[in-house]
Design a protein around this motif. Structure first.
Motif, mmCIF file in Angstrom:
data_model
loop_
_atom_site.group_PDB
_atom_site.id
_atom_site.type_symbol
_atom_site.label_atom_id
_atom_site.label_comp_id
_atom_site.label_asym_id
_atom_site.label_seq_id
_atom_site.Cartn_x
_atom_site.Cartn_y
_atom_site.Cartn_z
ATOM 1 N N ASN A 127 0.846 -1.183 0.000
ATOM 2 C CA ASN A 127 0.000 0.000 0.000
ATOM 3 C C ASN A 127 0.885 1.238 0.000
ATOM 4 O OD1 ASN A 127 -2.032 1.783 0.153
ATOM 5 N ND2 ASN A 127 -2.902 1.021 2.071
ATOM 6 N N SER A 128 0.728 2.088 -1.013
ATOM 7 C CA SER A 128 1.594 3.259 -1.134
ATOM 8 C C SER A 128 1.005 4.485 -0.447
ATOM 9 C CB SER A 128 1.867 3.563 -2.603
ATOM 10 O OG SER A 128 0.657 3.883 -3.235
ATOM 11 N N LEU A 129 -0.211 4.418 0.101
ATOM 12 C CA LEU A 129 -0.825 5.559 0.790
ATOM 13 C C LEU A 129 -0.377 5.615 2.234
ATOM 14 C CD1 LEU A 129 -4.504 5.361 -0.505
ATOM 15 C CD2 LEU A 129 -2.732 6.917 -1.268
ATOM 16 N N SER A 130 -0.139 6.818 2.731
ATOM 17 C CA SER A 130 0.232 6.970 4.134
ATOM 18 C C SER A 130 -1.026 6.860 4.991
ATOM 19 C CB SER A 130 0.919 8.312 4.365
ATOM 20 O OG SER A 130 -0.015 9.352 4.170
ATOM 21 N N ALA A 131 -0.846 6.828 6.262
ATOM 22 C CA ALA A 131 -1.974 6.705 7.179
ATOM 23 C C ALA A 131 -2.876 7.932 7.106
ATOM 24 C CB ALA A 131 -1.472 6.508 8.602
ATOM 25 N N ALA A 132 -2.296 9.132 6.966
ATOM 26 C CA ALA A 132 -3.095 10.365 6.881
ATOM 27 C C ALA A 132 -3.913 10.376 5.596
ATOM 28 C CB ALA A 132 -2.185 11.587 6.963
ATOM 29 N N MET B 221 -6.775 7.961 5.975
ATOM 30 C CA MET B 221 -7.832 8.495 6.829
ATOM 31 C C MET B 221 -8.628 9.591 6.094
ATOM 32 S SD MET B 221 -7.569 9.869 10.701
ATOM 33 C CE MET B 221 -7.756 11.622 10.647
ATOM 34 N N ALA B 222 -7.917 10.445 5.330
ATOM 35 C CA ALA B 222 -8.597 11.497 4.576
ATOM 36 C C ALA B 222 -9.509 10.885 3.521
ATOM 37 C CB ALA B 222 -7.581 12.431 3.931
ATOM 38 N N ALA B 223 -9.055 9.839 2.861
ATOM 39 C CA ALA B 223 -9.886 9.165 1.863
ATOM 40 C C ALA B 223 -11.112 8.548 2.520
ATOM 41 C CB ALA B 223 -9.073 8.118 1.124
ATOM 42 N N GLY B 224 -10.940 7.992 3.714
ATOM 43 C CA GLY B 224 -12.075 7.390 4.422
ATOM 44 C C GLY B 224 -13.080 8.435 4.858
ATOM 45 N N VAL B 225 -12.580 9.612 5.302
ATOM 46 C CA VAL B 225 -13.491 10.692 5.715
ATOM 47 C C VAL B 225 -14.288 11.181 4.515
ATOM 48 C CG1 VAL B 225 -13.543 13.092 6.511
ATOM 49 C CG2 VAL B 225 -12.158 11.413 7.723
ATOM 50 N N TRP B 226 -13.637 11.337 3.376
ATOM 51 C CA TRP B 226 -14.329 11.822 2.185
ATOM 52 C C TRP B 226 -15.357 10.803 1.728
ATOM 53 C CZ3 TRP B 226 -15.117 16.268 0.056
ATOM 54 C CH2 TRP B 226 -15.648 16.348 -1.222
ATOM 55 N N GLN B 227 -15.017 9.535 1.767
ATOM 56 C CA GLN B 227 -15.938 8.502 1.316
ATOM 57 C C GLN B 227 -17.104 8.337 2.275
ATOM 58 O OE1 GLN B 227 -13.485 5.053 0.784
ATOM 59 N NE2 GLN B 227 -12.700 5.752 -1.199
#
Length: 126
Positions: free
Chosen positions: A2-7, A10-16
């Motif tokens: 997984n190339s995405l960082s934790a932040a 989390m930002a992607a999860g908040v938007w979704q």
């Protein structure tokens, strides 16, 4: 991997989840409310509109501005010898004042159809 960082995750999860969209909408609503409030403040600082009795009035005996009621007759077309043509600056204005009104026959259109759009006519005296 997984190339995405934790932040970013989390930002992607908040938007979704819709929370980001809700916050974005609240920001837009706040901007619009602020714009309306500022518009009211600007309008309140402007001078008030004049009351009807403070408005300028036209004289009772005057007509509409620029209106004239006079009878005009066409001016005569100057004749040439055929070898020389007339230039526009050699012509008169086109009509001159007339003391008497035109006759009923001259005021009539002459039977030629105006050919307005949708009238069904060609506009050439058909």
């Amino acid at each position: 991997m997984n190339s995405l960082s934790a932040a970013q995750t989390m930002a992607a999860g908040v938007w979704q989840s819709g929370l980001g969209q809700l916050l974005g909408g609240l920001v837009i609503v706040a901007v619009l409310i602020t714009a309306v409030w500022l518009g009211f403040r600007v309008r309140d600082r402007e001078s008030a509109a004049p009351k009807p009795d403070e408005q300028p009035h036209r004289p009772e005996d005057a007509g509409l501005p620029g209106e004239s009621s006079e009878y005009r007759r066409p001016s005569e077309m100057p004749q040439t010898d055929g070898e020389h043509r007339l230039m526009p600056y050699q012509l008169k204005d086109g009509s001159e004042p007339s003391p008497e009104p035109p006759t009923e026959e001259k005021r009539k259109w002459g039977g030629i159809s105006s050919g307005g759009f949708g009238s069904g006519g060609t506009g050439h005296g058909d």
